[in-house]
Design a protein around this motif. Structure first.
Motif, PDB file in Angstrom:
ATOM      1  N   LEU A   1     144.163  16.975 169.287  1.00 34.41           N
ATOM      2  CA  LEU A   1     143.252  16.720 168.124  1.00 34.41           C
ATOM      3  C   LEU A   1     143.871  16.058 167.261  1.00 34.41           C
ATOM      4  N   GLU A   2     145.611  15.417 167.517  1.00 30.29           N
ATOM      5  CA  GLU A   2     146.043  14.430 166.616  1.00 30.29           C
ATOM      6  C   GLU A   2     146.109  12.362 166.957  1.00 30.29           C
TER       7      GLU A   2
ATOM      8  N   ILE B   1     138.909  25.695 170.558  1.00 30.20           N
ATOM      9  CA  ILE B   1     138.768  24.120 170.453  1.00 30.20           C
ATOM     10  C   ILE B   1     138.365  23.760 172.040  1.00 30.20           C
TER      11      ILE B   1
ATOM     12  N   ILE C   1     136.091  14.694 168.819  1.00 31.23           N
ATOM     13  CA  ILE C   1     137.591  13.490 167.594  1.00 31.23           C
ATOM     14  C   ILE C   1     138.254  12.897 168.293  1.00 31.23           C
TER      15      ILE C   1
ATOM     16  N   LYS D   1     136.833   9.735 166.202  1.00 31.23           N
ATOM     17  CA  LYS D   1     137.058   9.750 164.602  1.00 31.23           C
ATOM     18  C   LYS D   1     137.925   8.175 164.426  1.00 31.23           C
TER      19      LYS D   1
ATOM     20  N   LEU E   1     138.166  15.793 159.411  1.00 30.05           N
ATOM     21  CA  LEU E   1     139.602  16.552 159.450  1.00 30.05           C
ATOM     22  C   LEU E   1     140.623  16.995 159.290  1.00 30.05           C
TER      23      LEU E   1
ATOM     24  N   GLY F   1     139.660  20.080 157.515  1.00 29.93           N
ATOM     25  CA  GLY F   1     140.463  20.989 159.034  1.00 29.93           C
ATOM     26  C   GLY F   1     139.553  21.231 160.641  1.00 29.93           C
ATOM     27  N   ILE F   2     140.030  21.813 161.212  1.00 28.00           N
ATOM     28  CA  ILE F   2     140.092  21.312 162.860  1.00 28.00           C
ATOM     29  C   ILE F   2     138.528  22.812 162.000  1.00 28.00           C
TER      30      ILE F   2
ATOM     31  N   PHE G   1     135.367  21.105 160.892  1.00 21.94           N
ATOM     32  CA  PHE G   1     134.746  20.390 161.688  1.00 21.94           C
ATOM     33  C   PHE G   1     134.209  21.129 163.041  1.00 21.94           C
ATOM     34  N   ALA G   2     134.481  22.251 163.367  1.00 20.60           N
ATOM     35  CA  ALA G   2     134.396  22.635 164.181  1.00 20.60           C
ATOM     36  C   ALA G   2     132.510  23.147 164.273  1.00 20.60           C
TER      37      ALA G   2
END
Length: 217
Positions: free
Chosen positions: A38-39, A115, A123, A126, A136, A140-141, A144-145
């Motif tokens: 994710l990062e 996820i 992602i 990005k 994001l 936050g996730i 976004f989802a």
């Protein structure tokens, strides 16, 4: 006693926290790697490349990615240790990898987010699409989802961009930019018409709730 335990382990069984453990393709030990997907867009992009290709090799990835050869093999090792990829051709002198499809479900305060490789694919880009990074980082996730799923629903004519903004609690401009980004990544729509149900200038921020049909979702 040991053989009884092994037999049990190979069965498919459910507990409070684990389901179908006997069907797991090997050990899953790298939970931090799931979080890193994710990062770290470079790691996410490498995983996505393997997942999309079906099978691939290290040298092929070195040719197609923007990171160094050393980083490619470091990432391959990390993904394999995490159970996210596996070797499928043990007879070849060059390792052949395939990506394992996964779904990591997190539940916090009754809000559940899953996820998946599809989400990681978005992602991973990005850095190319600032709207994705903005959502994001600022929301936050979970947001976004949610927005990702709503954009797919928009491509099918089920919601408007205005509704996406309201449901995901995004500004009109951010919602529009995100729709454009995800349309591009997923190749939604057609060449003659983009995701222009509404542009940012079309929004009336004081408009009432348009989402009565979604109250039960």
């Amino acid at each position: 006693m040991v053989s009884s335990f092994v037999t049990l382990y190979k069965m498919s069984y459910d507990t409070e926290h684990v389901r179908n453990a006997g069907d797991t393709p090997g050990m899953i030990t790298g939970i931090p790697t799931f979080a890193e997907l994710l990062e770290n867009p470079s790691l996410a992009s490498l995983y996505t490349s393997i997942w999309r290709s079906g099978t691939t090799t290290g040298p092929e990835l070195v040719e197609t990615t923007t990171v160094s050869k050393k980083t490619v093999y470091d990432y391959l090792h990390k993904l394999e240790q995490a159970g996210l990829i596996s070797k499928v051709d043990h007879d070849s002198r060059t390792a052949v990898y395939t990506a394992e499809k996964f779904e990591l479900t997190l539940t916090v305060r009754e809000t559940e987010v899953s996820i998946t490789p599809e989400l990681i694919e978005a992602i991973a880009q990005k850095n190319e699409y600032p709207a994705i990074e903005r959502v994001l980082e600022d929301h936050g996730i979970v947001t976004f989802a949610l927005a990702y799923d709503l954009v797919k629903a928009h491509s099918e004519g089920d919601v408007t961009i205005r509704q996406i903004a309201s449901l995901a609690d995004l500004s009109s401009g951010t919602a529009y930019d995100l729709v454009e980004a995800i349309y591009s990544i997923l190749d939604l729509g057609d060449d003659e018409s983009g995701p222009t149900t509404y542009t940012p200038d079309d929004f009336d921020e004081n408009e009432g709730d348009l989402l009565e049909e979604f109250d039960d979702k």
